[in-house]
Design a protein around this motif. Structure first.
Motif, short mmCIF file in Angstrom:
data_model
loop_
_atom_site.label_atom_id
_atom_site.label_comp_id
_atom_site.label_asym_id
_atom_site.label_seq_id
_atom_site.Cartn_x
_atom_site.Cartn_y
_atom_site.Cartn_z
N PRO A 178 -1.78 2.42 -12.86
CA PRO A 178 -3.11 2.74 -12.32
C PRO A 178 -3.08 2.77 -10.81
N LEU A 179 -4.18 3.33 -10.26
CA LEU A 179 -4.32 3.36 -8.82
C LEU A 179 -4.51 1.95 -8.30
N VAL A 180 -3.95 1.68 -7.14
CA VAL A 180 -4.05 0.36 -6.54
C VAL A 180 -5.06 0.42 -5.41
N ASN A 181 -6.01 -0.48 -5.45
CA ASN A 181 -7.01 -0.56 -4.38
C ASN A 181 -6.42 -1.37 -3.24
N SER A 182 -5.58 -0.72 -2.44
CA SER A 182 -4.89 -1.41 -1.38
C SER A 182 -5.77 -1.58 -0.16
N THR A 183 -5.61 -2.69 0.50
CA THR A 183 -6.40 -2.90 1.71
C THR A 183 -5.90 -2.04 2.84
N THR A 184 -4.68 -1.49 2.74
CA THR A 184 -4.16 -0.63 3.79
C THR A 184 -4.48 0.82 3.54
N THR A 185 -5.08 1.14 2.40
CA THR A 185 -5.45 2.52 2.13
C THR A 185 -6.84 2.79 2.68
N SER A 186 -7.00 3.89 3.35
CA SER A 186 -8.29 4.21 3.94
C SER A 186 -9.26 4.63 2.86
N GLU A 187 -10.24 3.76 2.50
CA GLU A 187 -11.22 4.10 1.48
C GLU A 187 -12.33 4.99 2.03
N VAL A 196 7.93 6.65 -4.88
CA VAL A 196 6.98 6.78 -5.98
C VAL A 196 6.00 5.61 -5.97
N THR A 197 6.52 4.41 -5.73
CA THR A 197 5.65 3.23 -5.67
C THR A 197 4.64 3.32 -4.53
N ILE A 198 5.12 3.74 -3.37
CA ILE A 198 4.22 3.87 -2.22
C ILE A 198 3.20 4.97 -2.46
N TYR A 199 3.64 6.07 -3.05
CA TYR A 199 2.71 7.19 -3.32
C TYR A 199 1.59 6.75 -4.26
N ASN A 200 1.95 6.09 -5.35
CA ASN A 200 0.93 5.64 -6.31
C ASN A 200 0.03 4.57 -5.71
N LYS A 201 0.53 3.83 -4.74
CA LYS A 201 -0.26 2.77 -4.13
C LYS A 201 -1.34 3.32 -3.21
N HIS A 202 -1.01 4.37 -2.45
CA HIS A 202 -1.92 4.85 -1.42
C HIS A 202 -2.63 6.14 -1.79
#
Length: 596
Positions: free
Chosen positions: A96-105, A424-430
């Motif tokens: 699933p998508l990760v709601n990362s704090t470093t991703t610009s929401e 792939v991990t970074i892509y799915n995270k952000h």
């Protein structure tokens, strides 16, 4: 006999170039062999000798990749681009998508500039005729991709914002509210000059509060909020249903007198909502960007909106170019997008302006790339990947080293560690910031229907403003190390809606007795007949309910209790509120006043 119209070769190429690719994907869940994605596939089986590398000539009709004319002669085809293709069945990357704090929401909020730009002659870009592919591992220094920007929020003005209303007012400013009130009055005069309807700022704020409240309390019909069985006390006590419908009828955002009809030069399809859209866009862009940004949904290929120094990479890639205008250059911000947008020319353009990028790519956009075919790759074990690199204009693009992820094994009936490229991990995270915004809006959105198309856009912008205000509050509290004060989106909407609905209401004022007198008669009143003096408190609701320094103080004179529905007299008042309230064994209005 007249001959039929025949398309020339250059016209056919333009049609092929302007036709956007179909389909898109937001994360690597159900990808196939034709999509980008991994790296570092058993490189010992490849020949690392550079003498055996062939130069691939791409077909002339492939208009996906371009470089400027003035740089064509100076290209050194010796550097690397990594394209890695995993086994779609052996490597299961479902997560699933990760709601990362470093991703610009708030990424959806950075919209492109809409003012038309007069470009007399478009800059031409030549096609990249040849690319050198090498089958070897990719290596790059971490210093080259180190982030150089600053994502922290400045203390002024963000640290001064406390309540949900403060964060909402930062985006939906008082100037915008005043503009909407003026245009609504103008619109009512245009409809009937003899019956003007004035919408005050207080009425508009209450209307917005009711709209936000409807997003968390849903009923089949908007008028049922005032019904006996499905009534909502907050909405019902804010304004009458007739007043609400009246505001809804005359709510307007532009001057119809300056509207340019369709088909004439200067026509704007979004003229009805343009002022609100541009105002909110500028307010959204004042928030500092985060390091990781995502792009999804949209296409455009109108040269009128393109800057003279921007390449024409097609309807899909042009969206990325326009959205990246607001990103600081040469700071190594990272932009994520899916295979609908990825072009080799787009990656070259972003790297040249100091913006990193990561995305999936369709295999047909990289002609004759030296990767195993699908039949060979299907025989590989789970977690296998292949890597092929190249360099264009000394720009390097690739995945990063492998890591391990947990995936369920059908044969072993348990979760096992599977090798997975970190790209792939970074892509799915952000990736998926836009989808995350849509999900937050979809959970609690304004569902009021209207025959006016621009009202639906206004409600969507209002929902976006509320979600961005909630995200900004989380960023501020996180930077203050006050994570315990973070509230959910539903609670944020509830507090904001109640606060807006109570705008202009003074809950401390006791109801006056008797028939109110007119203002005109106040001048002629004698000293013998004075109006009743109502003692009001200047303290705000935030200070009233903060439970800080509210102490009962004994006075020599007594006054009437100011708590609602209490007619008693008391000697006790609050040291902070300066309001008299009962505080004895029979009545405890002092406690009720500061809690209810």
């Amino acid at each position: 006999m007249a001959s039929k119209n025949i398309l020339q070769d250059d016209e056919i190429e333009d049609l092929l170039f302007l036709t956007p690719p179909e389909g898109s994907e937001d994360e690597l869940e159900d990808f196939n062999i034709d999509e980008l994605v991994c790296e570092n596939y058993d490189t010992d089986t490849y020949d690392h000798n550079d003498d055996n590398v062939d130069i691939i000539d791409l077909p002339d009709v492939d208009q996906n990749i371009f470089i400027p004319n003035n740089d064509l002669d100076s290209i050194e085809l010796e550097n690397p681009i990594v394209i890695v293709v995993p086994n779609s069945e052996s490597l299961n990357l479902r997560q699933p998508l990760v709601n990362s704090t470093t991703t610009s929401e708030v990424s959806v909020v950075h919209t492109p500039t809409v003012e038309k730009i007069n470009t007399p002659k478009r800059t031409k870009f030549r096609e990249i005729k040849s690319v050198i592919w090498k089958k070897r591992p990719f290596q790059i220094s971490p210093v080259e991709i180190k982030f150089k920007g600053d994502t922290s929020l400045p203390q002024d003005p963000f640290f001064d914002l406390e309540s949900p209303l403060d964060f909402f007012n930062y985006f939906f400013s008082s100037d915008l509210i005043k503009h909407i009130c003026e245009e609504s009055l103008r619109y009512s005069l245009q409809k009937n000059v003899n019956k003007p309807f004035e919408v005050t700022e207080t009425d508009l704020k209450r209307y917005l509060g009711i709209c936000i409240m409807t997003s968390i309390c849903i009923v089949p019909d908007i008028r049922q909020y005032w019904s006996e069985n499905l009534e909502n006390n907050v909405i019902k006590n804010t304004m009458t249903v007739n007043n609400f419908e009246k505001i809804r009828q005359f709510l307007h955002f532009c001057n119809n007198d300056i509207y340019i009809p369709r088909g004439q030069p200067g026509h704007d399809r979004l003229f009805r909502i343009r002022t609100v859209l541009e105002t909110l866009k500028k307010r959204f862009q004042t928030v500092p960007l985060e390091e990781s940004l995502s792009v999804d949904d949209g296409q455009e290929n109108d040269p009128q909106y393109r800057l003279t120094n921007e390449p024409d990479l097609g309807a899909s890639a042009n969206i990325v170019v326009r959205l990246c205008r607001t990103i600081p250059t040469n700071k190594n911000y990272v932009v994520y997008f899916d295979n609908y947008y990825t072009f080799l020319g787009l990656l070259v353009y972003l790297k040249n302006i100091g913006i990193l990028s990561l995305g999936t790519v369709r295999r047909n956009r990289l002609k004759q790339v030296k990767l195993p075919n699908e039949k060979e790759f299907m025989k590989s074990k789970r977690g296998s990947s292949a890597e092929c690199i190249t360099k264009i204009q000394n720009n390097i693009f690739s995945a990063v080293p492998k890591s391990e992820v947990l995936r369920f094994s059908k044969t072993q009936k348990k979760s096992v560690n599977v090798p997975c490229p970190s790209a792939v991990t970074i892509y799915n995270k952000h990736m998926g910031g836009v989808d995350l915004l849509d999900a937050n809006i979809g959970r609690y959105k304004i569902r009021m229907r209207s025959r006016k198309w621009y009202m639906r856009l206004f409600y969507h912008l209002l929902d976006t403003c509320v979600v961005n205000a909630w995200i900004l509050q989380k960023r501020v509290l996180t930077q203050k190390n006050e994570n315990d004060k973070i509230i959910t989106l539903a609670k944020f909407r509830e507090v904001l809606a109640v606060t807006l609905c109570q705008t202009g209401k003074n809950v401390d004022v006791s109801p006056t007795r008797g028939r109110p007198c007119k203002k005109a008669n106040m001048v002629y009143m004698t000293d013998r007949k004075k109006p009743r003096v109502v003692h009001t408190s200047t303290i705000t609701n935030r200070e009233r309910y903060d439970c800080v320094s509210h102490w009962p103080v004994w006075n020599t004179t007594r006054q009437r209790c100011r708590y609602t529905n209490c007619k008693g007299f008391t000697y006790v008042n609050c040291s902070k509120c300066k309001t008299f309230m009962c505080f004895n064994k029979n009545n405890s209005c002092f406690v009720s006043y500061h809690t209810n």
